[in-house]
Design a protein around this motif. Structure first.
Motif, mmCIF file in Angstrom:
data_model
loop_
_atom_site.group_PDB
_atom_site.id
_atom_site.type_symbol
_atom_site.label_atom_id
_atom_site.label_comp_id
_atom_site.label_asym_id
_atom_site.label_seq_id
_atom_site.Cartn_x
_atom_site.Cartn_y
_atom_site.Cartn_z
ATOM 1 N N VAL A 160 5.740 -10.732 3.970
ATOM 2 C CA VAL A 160 4.406 -10.200 4.239
ATOM 3 C C VAL A 160 4.247 -8.966 3.362
ATOM 4 O O VAL A 160 5.123 -8.097 3.340
ATOM 5 N N TYR A 161 3.141 -8.907 2.625
ATOM 6 C CA TYR A 161 2.860 -7.774 1.755
ATOM 7 C C TYR A 161 1.814 -6.898 2.445
ATOM 8 O O TYR A 161 0.616 -7.177 2.390
ATOM 9 N N ALA A 162 2.307 -5.887 3.124
ATOM 10 C CA ALA A 162 1.437 -4.975 3.867
ATOM 11 C C ALA A 162 2.193 -3.663 4.053
ATOM 12 O O ALA A 162 3.420 -3.630 3.992
ATOM 13 N N SER A 163 1.448 -2.608 4.285
ATOM 14 C CA SER A 163 2.082 -1.312 4.510
ATOM 15 C C SER A 163 2.780 -1.315 5.873
ATOM 16 O O SER A 163 2.437 -2.119 6.753
ATOM 17 N N PRO A 164 3.747 -0.423 6.061
ATOM 18 C CA PRO A 164 4.402 -0.344 7.368
ATOM 19 C C PRO A 164 3.410 -0.135 8.518
ATOM 20 O O PRO A 164 3.561 -0.749 9.581
ATOM 21 N N SER A 165 2.396 0.692 8.309
ATOM 22 C CA SER A 165 1.423 0.914 9.395
ATOM 23 C C SER A 165 0.592 -0.337 9.651
ATOM 24 O O SER A 165 0.279 -0.637 10.813
#
Length: 116
Positions: free
Chosen positions: A91-96
């Motif tokens: 998954v390519y997403a920021s930690p938040s």
């Protein structure tokens, strides 16, 4: 339709730190073919039983709990089938962003070395 994935996390209350990329977690890049996954992605699995099995066998400090991640199909979060493992996705997403996708309480991987 939203898709469910499973992420190994360190404890019963997931934090931002549970959703950092391998690079941001200080792990070495092993294979340059996976540079983007290492630098920008978060590993997840498409099967709960498999994720729990991995958490039970885990010796690297990733965690002993498995959180459910629900990724909406609105196109705002990219997911790709990666690596050779048939259950592994990135998954390519920021930690938040990832933390916001957690649904419910993480499940403890019973029988982990921590339980013995």
């Amino acid at each position: 339709m939203a898709r469910e994935f499973y992420r190994i996390v360190r404890g019963p209350d997931p934090t931002i730190d549970d959703f950092r990329s391998a690079r941001d977690d200080g792990m070495a890049l092993v294979d340059h073919r996976y540079l983007r996954e290492w630098a920008e992605g978060v590993s997840v699995y498409d099967n709960l039983d498999y994720a729990l099995q991995r958490a039970r066998r885990n010796r690297t400090g990733l965690g002993r709990f498995v959180a459910t991640i629900v990724v909406p199909d609105d196109g705002n979060v990219e997911v790709a089938k990666t690596m050779r493992n048939r259950h592994h996705f990135t998954v390519y997403a920021s930690p938040s962003q990832m933390l916001a996708l957690v649904r419910g309480r993480p499940i403890r991987a019973e029988g982990s070395s921590e339980d013995q």
